[in-house]
Design an enzyme around this catalytic site. Sequence first.
Site, PDB file in Angstrom:
ATOM      1  N   ASN B 128       0.813  -1.221   0.000  1.00  0.00           N
ATOM      2  CA  ASN B 128       0.000   0.000   0.000  1.00  0.00           C
ATOM      3  C   ASN B 128       0.843   1.267   0.000  1.00  0.00           C
ATOM      4  O   ASN B 128       1.949   1.291   0.527  1.00  0.00           O
ATOM      5  CB  ASN B 128      -0.948   0.014   1.197  1.00  0.00           C
ATOM      6  CG  ASN B 128      -2.076  -0.975   1.021  1.00  0.00           C
ATOM      7  OD1 ASN B 128      -2.055  -1.766   0.087  1.00  0.00           O
ATOM      8  ND2 ASN B 128      -3.038  -0.938   1.923  1.00  0.00           N
ATOM      9  N   MET B 129       0.253   2.293  -0.576  1.00  0.00           N
ATOM     10  CA  MET B 129       0.851   3.616  -0.635  1.00  0.00           C
ATOM     11  C   MET B 129       1.639   3.960   0.625  1.00  0.00           C
ATOM     12  O   MET B 129       2.799   4.283   0.577  1.00  0.00           O
ATOM     13  CB  MET B 129      -0.308   4.614  -0.820  1.00  0.00           C
ATOM     14  CG  MET B 129       0.044   5.957  -1.311  1.00  0.00           C
ATOM     15  SD  MET B 129       0.691   5.951  -2.973  1.00  0.00           S
ATOM     16  CE  MET B 129      -0.778   6.044  -3.976  1.00  0.00           C
ATOM     17  N   LYS B 130       0.988   3.853   1.771  1.00  0.00           N
ATOM     18  CA  LYS B 130       1.624   4.425   2.965  1.00  0.00           C
ATOM     19  C   LYS B 130       2.758   3.574   3.533  1.00  0.00           C
ATOM     20  O   LYS B 130       3.577   4.080   4.282  1.00  0.00           O
ATOM     21  CB  LYS B 130       0.562   4.786   4.002  1.00  0.00           C
ATOM     22  CG  LYS B 130       0.189   3.776   5.025  1.00  0.00           C
ATOM     23  CD  LYS B 130      -0.754   4.417   6.058  1.00  0.00           C
ATOM     24  CE  LYS B 130      -1.113   3.391   7.110  1.00  0.00           C
ATOM     25  NZ  LYS B 130      -2.338   3.668   7.826  1.00  0.00           N
ATOM     26  N   GLY B 131       2.795   2.302   3.125  1.00  0.00           N
ATOM     27  CA  GLY B 131       3.937   1.487   3.542  1.00  0.00           C
ATOM     28  C   GLY B 131       3.982   1.220   5.030  1.00  0.00           C
ATOM     29  O   GLY B 131       2.935   1.147   5.690  1.00  0.00           O
TER      30      GLY B 131
END
Lengths: 524, 253
Positions: B128-131
């Site tokens: 995911n984007m936020k990692g």
Amino acid sequence: MIRLGLDQEQIARLRKLAKEIVHGVAPIIKRNTTVSVERAIVRLMGLDGIDNDGVPLPNVVVEAVRPRLGDGVARHVAAAMLSTGMDINQLGTAVANREVDILSFPEPPEDELEDFWTEQTSFTMERIAERVKERNEYMKEYPPGPQPWKYVIVATGNIYEDVTQARAPALKGADIIAVIRSTGQSLLDFVPYGATTEGFGGTYATQENFRIMRRALDEVMKETGRYIRLVNYASGLCMPEIVVMGAFERLDMMLNDSMYGILFRDINPVRTFIDQFFSRMIDAVADIIINTGEDNYLTTSDAVEAAHTVLASDLINEAFGLAAGLKPQHLGLGHAFEMNPDIEDGFLMELAQALMLREIFPDHPLKYMPPTKHMTGNVFKGYIMNALFNLVGVWSHQGIQLLGMLTEALHTPYLHDRFLALQNAGYVFNNARHISDAFLVNPDGPIMDRVRTVMDDTEEFLKKVNDSGLLDAISNGWFADISRSPEGGKGLDGVSEKSPAYINPYIRSFAAYLGREEELEKWM
Amino acid sequence: MDVDLRNVRPYGDTMGDGAVQMSFTLPIPQGSVAREAARQLVLSMGFTDAQVVHDEDIGEGFTFFVVYGKTAASVDSTKIIPTEPEFEVWEREECNRRIQEYFGRPLVVVGACIGEDAHTVGIDAIMNMKGYHGHYGLERYSMIEAHNLGAQIPPEELLERARELGADAILVSQVVTQRDSHVLNLTRMIELVEAAGIRDRVVMVAGGPRIDNALAQELGYDVGFGKESYAEHVASFIIQELHRRMDDGRWTP
Ligand code: B12
């Protein structure tokens, strides 16, 4: 007991918002029924057992009624039983053997039907009342320990091994034993039958397994002089059926969250909202404490940033629960000690939130979950984290302290993990028993700052949820950073719109018993 | 400090003392017999000295022990072949640049936590984007088209989606390991990929807290990632593996 002196008007506003939010889904709950609610109805009538292929009879009967599910299984079962003179179990077997077509019977006269349901529902109510009475008598004779109640889990997969794993901690001070369910049971659209010895990461919830564990804990109760509470999980596709089984086997608590299945098991939101409502009516009648699962939010979201979603969800769970007839003392609302241990003053924030929840929910046996996400293979560090968690627990007078295991990151608990957890909690609770009488909270200090932040964030969040509606809020991913759409998820095909002929005879008898005819009219 | 790397022993306070702490439970009631049983058991494990420093009744006839032992055993650490995957770790921008340079198009990565396993946080951390822990996930990589299917995904579905999307790499997460459910699921997945005849076209990556590279490779995956792994590890490995295959003429973008 510490008083933070929270803004009571703000608390009232929060409650009002939560109430409006849950009322927003009342029409959808009232309009529909589900296969699981219908299976719960035949179970309440006493149907149990499996057919030759191992399919539970409640599934057999409800499947047979499926084309007309909107009428409610009760209507067709009543017609069949009155016409044939069979009891519910004879009927179930006959349907399984294809000896009768359950949809083929004539509608009985109204007065006959009336008598039939009076008899059926009072049979059920007596059966449940018997269990409630038994619990009350036992609790009088063998008083349970003081709060925070020490709650431990067993999860071997084998119910007989679970008994050993449960007896030992019960003898060593545990107040509550929870049997964790097998991985994936929540997605089964039936309840397995009989005693089971093979589960993954937990043991199947079956009525026989409930009975086996209940018996074992009652024995320990007699040995120790303390009533030991038994817990299981009523989430997933069979939520209301599992509550029926719990009511019949005298479980004392049920994990019975209104949104957990939606968010963490991808079960359809509409299905879940209907199922949770009926489930909780049964909990209320059976005097079962429910536990809610807000702690889980903090595993997918950050515990500092998402604290307000926990409070918001507690309020939503409370509002749903009260609407279904539960009382504050039945509401084991959840929260958790899940902040990253590396942050400065994390302990103070945890303490702030725990004290805040205690004051917002004064009569509720709050369920406090230990560190899980930030537990690692360093079991020694984990043991200290659990000690700090226990300190917050006793300081803020939590009701149900779910004891942290030092091996949380590794495996479901070993026998000595549980023992060490009990020793940890026993030590901290005893040594700091009156800590809350010893200190006042600085009104201008970091604890009150944190409390104000969380409450203000919650108010803003609830307003936003109320504006969009709960279903949209869930599909926007506002809870636990997980998005679920009302048209998606598992179990939607088990939702049917009620026909004008629909009956669920238990709604009326439960509502009467709970004294809530008017309120429940809006919901079911 | 003088360490004999051919003869490494546990260290307490004197080099080579072989000091080990351990704890366990025996299914016999607390008492002198249990204590002696614990001591003998530890000696039979190859310890030269065993001190039962604590024993306690933990209910139902079980006794918990804390034991300190000294071992004469040692290992030759110079003979150990590392099982960690060998590759260079590149930063995100470096990964993007290399993908452009080597393949000239974005890589398609499809991932899921398969079987009944409902743990999404691990696969989300990677994808995911936020990692996770300040490491952005694959969705943030401009040259990676990341599709995270979430958890409780049947292996069949992951395969089907991977084929539809034209995956260059399939990421499989497994967190629950009770009764070897992870091994069963990972095996099922790889068998399906092989049966579909696309094994050479995709990089197969397994991950989870109890997964390591050795296990993953044994099961037929290209690589396995355990704790503390991040998107940049996964991206770097995939790029290098595909590049290798390209060089060998086994794969074309
Ligand atoms: C959060 C959590 C949950 C949440 C999950 C929420 C969610 N949406 O993910 C909930 C509450 C739903 C949950 C449920 C259950 N859980 Co759980 N859970 C945990 C917990 C506390 C943390 C896991 C976590 O999120 N870690 C953080 C992430 C970032 O770490 P990670 O997963 O290791 O991922 C990293 C690496 O492993 C790797 N990685 C992971 N996957 C992949 C994939 C690829 C391709 C790559 C490259 C790398 C990679 O990269 C990540 C970043 O570095 C652990 C205990 C713990 N502290 O580990 C138990 C734990 C994993 N759960 C466990 C169990 C048993 C369950 C249940 C089965 C219990 C039950 N009977 O109901 C259920 C699962 C039901 C199901 N169907 O699966 C056990 C597993 C035991 C075992 N070894 O088998 C644990 C260890 C707890 C315990 N001690 O019992 N759980």
